[in-house]
Design an enzyme around this catalytic site. Structure first.
Site, PDB file in Angstrom:
ATOM      1  N   ASP A  45       6.571  -3.629  -9.866  1.00 19.30           N
ATOM      2  CA  ASP A  45       5.533  -4.566 -10.305  1.00 19.30           C
ATOM      3  C   ASP A  45       4.802  -4.049 -11.548  1.00 19.30           C
ATOM      4  O   ASP A  45       3.588  -3.877 -11.548  1.00 19.30           O
ATOM      5  CB  ASP A  45       4.551  -4.792  -9.152  1.00 19.30           C
ATOM      6  CG  ASP A  45       3.722  -6.053  -9.323  1.00 19.30           C
ATOM      7  OD1 ASP A  45       4.253  -7.039  -9.865  1.00 19.30           O
ATOM      8  OD2 ASP A  45       2.547  -6.047  -8.912  1.00 19.30           O
ATOM      9  N   ASN A  73       3.144  -6.753 -14.139  1.00 16.73           N
ATOM     10  CA  ASN A  73       2.246  -6.560 -13.001  1.00 16.73           C
ATOM     11  C   ASN A  73       1.624  -7.880 -12.540  1.00 16.73           C
ATOM     12  O   ASN A  73       1.110  -8.657 -13.339  1.00 16.73           O
ATOM     13  CB  ASN A  73       1.139  -5.569 -13.360  1.00 16.73           C
ATOM     14  CG  ASN A  73       0.237  -5.281 -12.180  1.00 16.73           C
ATOM     15  OD1 ASN A  73      -0.900  -5.714 -12.136  1.00 16.73           O
ATOM     16  ND2 ASN A  73       0.753  -4.561 -11.210  1.00 16.73           N
ATOM     17  N   ARG A  81       6.353  -8.981  -2.796  1.00 16.12           N
ATOM     18  CA  ARG A  81       6.938  -9.277  -1.488  1.00 16.12           C
ATOM     19  C   ARG A  81       7.590 -10.656  -1.479  1.00 16.12           C
ATOM     20  O   ARG A  81       8.673 -10.837  -0.912  1.00 16.12           O
ATOM     21  CB  ARG A  81       5.866  -9.191  -0.400  1.00 16.12           C
ATOM     22  CG  ARG A  81       5.428  -7.762  -0.081  1.00 16.12           C
ATOM     23  CD  ARG A  81       4.240  -7.771   0.861  1.00 16.12           C
ATOM     24  NE  ARG A  81       3.784  -6.425   1.179  1.00 16.12           N
ATOM     25  CZ  ARG A  81       2.582  -6.155   1.695  1.00 16.12           C
ATOM     26  NH1 ARG A  81       1.727  -7.148   1.949  1.00 16.12           N
ATOM     27  NH2 ARG A  81       2.225  -4.903   1.949  1.00 16.12           N
ATOM     28  N   GLU A 182      -3.982 -10.205   2.769  1.00 21.94           N
ATOM     29  CA  GLU A 182      -2.884 -11.173   2.658  1.00 21.94           C
ATOM     30  C   GLU A 182      -1.821 -10.915   3.724  1.00 21.94           C
ATOM     31  O   GLU A 182      -1.185 -11.851   4.225  1.00 21.94           O
ATOM     32  CB  GLU A 182      -2.264 -11.115   1.253  1.00 21.94           C
ATOM     33  CG  GLU A 182      -1.354  -9.944   0.960  1.00 21.94           C
ATOM     34  CD  GLU A 182      -2.048  -8.580   0.971  1.00 21.94           C
ATOM     35  OE1 GLU A 182      -1.392  -7.590   1.368  1.00 21.94           O
ATOM     36  OE2 GLU A 182      -3.224  -8.501   0.595  1.00 21.94           O
ATOM     37  N   ASP A 183      -1.638  -9.639   4.087  1.00 22.50           N
ATOM     38  CA  ASP A 183      -0.660  -9.329   5.117  1.00 22.50           C
ATOM     39  C   ASP A 183      -1.146  -9.763   6.498  1.00 22.50           C
ATOM     40  O   ASP A 183      -0.353 -10.171   7.344  1.00 22.50           O
ATOM     41  CB  ASP A 183      -0.297  -7.845   5.113  1.00 22.50           C
ATOM     42  CG  ASP A 183      -1.507  -6.932   5.066  1.00 22.50           C
ATOM     43  OD1 ASP A 183      -2.648  -7.426   4.928  1.00 22.50           O
ATOM     44  OD2 ASP A 183      -1.323  -5.706   5.166  1.00 22.50           O
ATOM     45  N   ARG A 211      -2.522   8.250   0.293  1.00 16.34           N
ATOM     46  CA  ARG A 211      -2.272   8.818  -1.029  1.00 16.34           C
ATOM     47  C   ARG A 211      -3.413   9.727  -1.448  1.00 16.34           C
ATOM     48  O   ARG A 211      -4.591   9.391  -1.277  1.00 16.34           O
ATOM     49  CB  ARG A 211      -2.098   7.702  -2.054  1.00 16.34           C
ATOM     50  CG  ARG A 211      -0.835   6.885  -1.855  1.00 16.34           C
ATOM     51  CD  ARG A 211      -0.704   5.770  -2.869  1.00 16.34           C
ATOM     52  NE  ARG A 211      -0.663   6.268  -4.235  1.00 16.34           N
ATOM     53  CZ  ARG A 211       0.112   5.772  -5.195  1.00 16.34           C
ATOM     54  NH1 ARG A 211       0.929   4.776  -4.926  1.00 16.34           N
ATOM     55  NH2 ARG A 211       0.073   6.238  -6.425  1.00 16.34           N
ATOM     56  N   HIS A 216      -4.270   3.698  -2.614  1.00 22.14           N
ATOM     57  CA  HIS A 216      -3.702   2.794  -1.623  1.00 22.14           C
ATOM     58  C   HIS A 216      -4.431   1.459  -1.657  1.00 22.14           C
ATOM     59  O   HIS A 216      -5.653   1.404  -1.754  1.00 22.14           O
ATOM     60  CB  HIS A 216      -3.786   3.400  -0.219  1.00 22.14           C
ATOM     61  CG  HIS A 216      -2.878   2.724   0.755  1.00 22.14           C
ATOM     62  ND1 HIS A 216      -3.222   1.555   1.389  1.00 22.14           N
ATOM     63  CD2 HIS A 216      -1.621   3.016   1.165  1.00 22.14           C
ATOM     64  CE1 HIS A 216      -2.222   1.172   2.177  1.00 22.14           C
ATOM     65  NE2 HIS A 216      -1.249   2.038   2.058  1.00 22.14           N
TER      66      HIS A 216
END
Length: 402
Positions: A45, A73, A81, A182-183, A211, A216
């Protein structure tokens, strides 16, 4: 020659993922499932750190088919996804974040349990590496369950195995207008539409990596994005489930996981303007979805804070949040011969505050920790009623009844 359909399409959205991507891809290569049964679709991305180049190197040498897509990006994880999902051909898809990694038997075990039970979604046990991970749903491996009779509503990340036919049948994609949560929206919809959900709890399938650079995605974004996420999830639940106990069970998740943290310790550091704004953002959500049946499913300190949010009482809320932040044990008051236990958080039975006693009433889970609490049961209630009846009967009728 006809190429066999892969069992799993592993979809990896990657942005500035080096060096974590190296171990991520190594974990895909280490899968014990036959590598001819999987395909990898990786979407770079718009990275500038060598992520795209490493993906292309991996594609050139990997034993399984690997498709690399490089794009500008998109600003969030949903776009990559969705691009990957549009290219997937597997019977199942698995969304793997580029900074995380799979357990070696993850795909083999998840595909097997889905095929055995005919389920549409599989949760594999998650373990945190330098970060926390959900825990309450990994008690045992379960062939078939649903979102109402398990704790799976408390893990709504996208790192699950999804039957692709389910996603295509309902045109499911990630909401690219959301930049956090969103997930959760995608996964909750999948749970609700699925013909059964399986849980693999006896093998770590996914390592959630924290991270060191703090990049993250779950750590990014301002508080208004959290309210956007809560609103979207509550709306989805309300649209798909009619009012009643099932909806109330699911509403616990956005209230406790998404909304309540905005009125946790960080609230004390907020400016007066931000506090006012948070209450304004919360008000329509509380008016639409907060009710007694949702409230009674929460712990006392959760219920009390959200009660004050619903009543728009910032003066009292600040004191309650400070008490919770101090991690003090609230004193307990036992009444009704030990069968009713109240936790004395601030403003309990304060006439001026006017907060109902029921807000402070502990449920059995909380109350069991306190000496002297006697848990009421249907049997003991019925036994007490029967004793009262027997005492009221004349001796001759009581002998006849015996």
């Amino acid at each position: 020659m006809t190429v066999a359909q892969p069992d799993v399409s592993v979809i990896i959205g990657a942005y500035e993922a080096m060096p974590y991507l190296i171990e991520c891809l190594a974990s895909v290569e280490a899968q014990t499932i036959d590598q001819t049964r999987i395909e990898v679709i990786a979407v770079d991305d718009g990275s500038t750190d060598g992520t795209g180049e490493y993906l292309e190197e991996f594609a050139a040498r990997a034993a399984m088919p690997v498709t690399v897509i490089r794009q500008e990006n998109s600003g969030g994880p949903s776009g990559p996804r969705n691009v990957g999902l549009g290219k997937a051909t597997g019977r199942y898809v698995f969304f793997l974040d580029a900074d995380d990694r799979l357990g070696p038997e993850a795909l083999r075990r998840m595909v097997a349990i889905a095929d055995e039970n005919g389920t549409d979604v599989v949760l594999g046990k998650v373990e945190g590496v330098n970060r926390s991970a959900p825990k309450s749903m990994w008690g045992s491996t379960v062939g078939r369950t649903d979102v109402y009779s398990s704790n799976i509503k408390f893990t709504l990340s996208a790192q699950k195995l999804f039957r692709r036919a389910l996603l295509e049948r309902h045109g499911m994609r990630f909401d690219e207008s959301l930049f956090t949560g969103e997930d959760a929206l995608f996964t909750m919809e999948a749970y609700l539409r699925a013909d059964g959900v399986s849980i693999v709890a006896d093998h770590t399938c996914y390592y959630l990596v924290g991270r060191e650079d703090g990049k993250h995605v779950t750590k990014s974004g301002g508080y208004t994005l959290r309210f956007d996420s809560a609103r979207a999830l509550m709306t989805l639940i309300a649209d798909m489930i009619p009012p009643g106990p099932k909806r109330d069970v699911l509403m616990v998740r956005p209230f406790v996981v998404t909304l309540l943290p905005q009125f946790g310790p960080r609230y004390l550091k907020d400016s007066d303007e931000v506090r006012r704004h948070k209450l304004e953002l919360a008000k329509p959500l509380m008016e639409a979805y907060w009710n007694e049946d949702v409230a009674r499913r929460l712990r006392v300190h959760e219920r009390l804070r959200l009660h004050l949010v619903a009543d728009q009482r910032p003066d009292l809320l600040k004191d309650v949040v400070a008490f919770v932040r101090a991690k003090k044990q609230a004193p307990a008051i036992l009444e009704k011969k030990g069968r009713r236990l109240y936790l004395v958080y601030p403003y309990f039975r304060d006439r001026e505050a006017g907060i109902p006693d029921c807000v402070y009433l502990a449920d059995a889970r909380e109350a069991r920790a306190f000496p002297g609490y006697r848990e009421s049961t249907v049997d003991t209630f019925m036994q007490r009623a029967a004793r009262k009846v027997r005492r009221a009967l004349p001796a001759r009728e009581m002998r006849a009844a015996a």
